[in-house]
Write an enzyme that holds these catalytic residues in place. Structure first.
Site, short mmCIF file in Angstrom:
data_model
loop_
_atom_site.label_atom_id
_atom_site.label_comp_id
_atom_site.label_asym_id
_atom_site.label_seq_id
_atom_site.Cartn_x
_atom_site.Cartn_y
_atom_site.Cartn_z
N MET A 118 0.81 -1.22 0.00
CA MET A 118 0.00 0.00 0.00
C MET A 118 0.84 1.28 0.00
SD MET A 118 -2.91 -1.33 -0.33
CE MET A 118 -4.08 -0.01 -0.06
N ARG A 119 2.02 1.23 -0.60
CA ARG A 119 2.86 2.43 -0.74
C ARG A 119 3.10 2.70 -2.21
NH1 ARG A 119 3.27 4.96 4.26
NH2 ARG A 119 3.28 3.34 5.84
N HIS A 154 -4.59 -4.25 -8.48
CA HIS A 154 -5.40 -3.11 -8.01
C HIS A 154 -6.87 -3.53 -7.92
CE1 HIS A 154 -6.48 0.99 -7.20
NE2 HIS A 154 -7.47 0.84 -8.05
N ASN A 184 1.66 -5.08 -10.19
CA ASN A 184 0.78 -4.71 -9.08
C ASN A 184 -0.61 -5.24 -9.34
OD1 ASN A 184 -0.01 -3.27 -6.69
ND2 ASN A 184 -0.96 -1.72 -8.00
C1 GAR Z 1 -6.19 -6.42 -2.34
O1 GAR Z 1 -7.58 -6.17 -2.52
C2 GAR Z 1 -5.38 -5.64 -3.37
O2 GAR Z 1 -6.01 -5.53 -4.61
C3 GAR Z 1 -5.29 -4.28 -2.69
O3 GAR Z 1 -5.10 -4.56 -1.33
C4 GAR Z 1 -5.71 -5.81 -1.01
C5 GAR Z 1 -4.68 -6.67 -0.34
O4 GAR Z 1 -5.24 -7.85 0.15
N1 GAR Z 1 -4.21 -3.50 -3.22
C6 GAR Z 1 -4.25 -2.18 -3.36
O5 GAR Z 1 -5.21 -1.50 -3.04
C7 GAR Z 1 -2.99 -1.57 -3.95
N2 GAR Z 1 -3.15 -0.17 -4.12
P1 GAR Z 1 -4.31 -9.05 0.62
O6 GAR Z 1 -3.25 -8.45 1.59
O7 GAR Z 1 -5.23 -9.99 1.33
O8 GAR Z 1 -3.67 -9.65 -0.60
#
Ligand code: GAR
Length: 245
Positions: free
Chosen positions: A135-136, A159, A157
């Site tokens: 998330m960075r 998203h 990545n």
């Molecule tokens: C997931 O939904 C991913 O798409 C999102 O964080 C979540 C992580 O879940 N990523 C973002 O928003 C990136 N900007 P997880 O830790 O259970 O894989």
């Protein structure tokens, strides 16, 4: 000839996507081996998932670095090869009107953390870097030190939205609040913008009358766990073909 592609993984939280990648790899569905899992946050469940799969882990504590930088910018050393003007001219995270007293501290504090990430990653072999719920945002300081071959993207990545709709930190929340009848997820390469890089794959799902935000997140994650391994394999096989060629 090396027949697997070495992937590094980066997480910030629960790591359910990391788990899907580990599981697909153990099931023999991916021509990859996972070199490491790094996190910007200590103590998260994704780190436990990695350790349970005997994957090396490290943490670069972004929150602590940013806190120390804000308290006293001189207390944390900038990387020797950091060039603020160059990074500012390349970055696409802020628009040109953004005030310098916001942009400069952001880029400096992130480069300090990114240098630490690069130092940790240098201990491992890595062909591809997989952001799995990391998330960075990454700045050109970091991106240029991974994408060292012109035209070859090496950072992927996932998203939680159908890009280019709803970039940012809350893709499913933004999709739900907008009232969309279809949600989705996107796997893409990282470039200098926020969630703007070339798209590798997408999956969509219906949002029914009465679905809650929790329903949207659950449906979305189920799609992510399929999509990410598929896209990793797609890019890994390109690497293997390029090696053989
Ligand atoms: C997931 O939904 C991913 O798409 C999102 O964080 C979540 C992580 O879940 N990523 C973002 O928003 C990136 N900007 P997880 O830790 O259970 O894989």
């Amino acid at each position: 000839m090396e027949s697997t592609v070495k992937i590094g993984t980066m997480i910030s939280g629960g790591g359910s996507n990391l788990q899907a990648i580990i599981d697909a790899s153990l099931a023999g569905e991916l021509d990859v081996s996972i070199s490491f899992t790094g996190s910007d946050t200590p103590g998260v469940k994704g780190l436990e998932r990695a350790r349970s799969a005997s994957i090396d882990t490290f943490v670069v504590d972004y929150a602590d670095i940013i806190r120390r930088f804000k308290a006293n910018p001189d207390s944390v050393e900038l990387p020797e090869d950091f060039d603020l003007d160059q990074i500012k001219s390349k970055q696409q995270l802020f628009d040109d009107a953004a005030p310098d007293d916001v942009v400069a501290p952001f880029l400096k504090s992130r480069a300090i953390a990114e240098r630490m990430l690069l130092d940790e990653m240098a201990k491992f072999d890595m062909d591809l870097l997989i952001l799995a719920g990391f998330m960075r945002v990454l700045t050109p300081y970091f991106i240029d030190r991974i994408n060292t071959q012109p035209g070859q993207y090496r950072i992927m990545n996932i998203h939680p939205a159908l890009l280019p709709a709803f970039p940012g930190t809350d893709g499913y929340g933004d999709t739900f609040r907008y009232g969309c009848r279809v949600g989705g997820c996107t796997v893409h390469f990282i470039d200098y913008g926020e969630d703007t890089g070339p798209i590798i794959g997408q999956r969509a799902f219906p949002i029914e009358e009465g679905d809650t935000l929790e329903d949207v997140k659950r449906k979305g994650l189920e799609q992510e766990w399929q999509l990410y391994p598929e896209c990793i394999q797609k890019i890994a096989s390109r690497f293997i073909t390029a090696r053989q060629g």
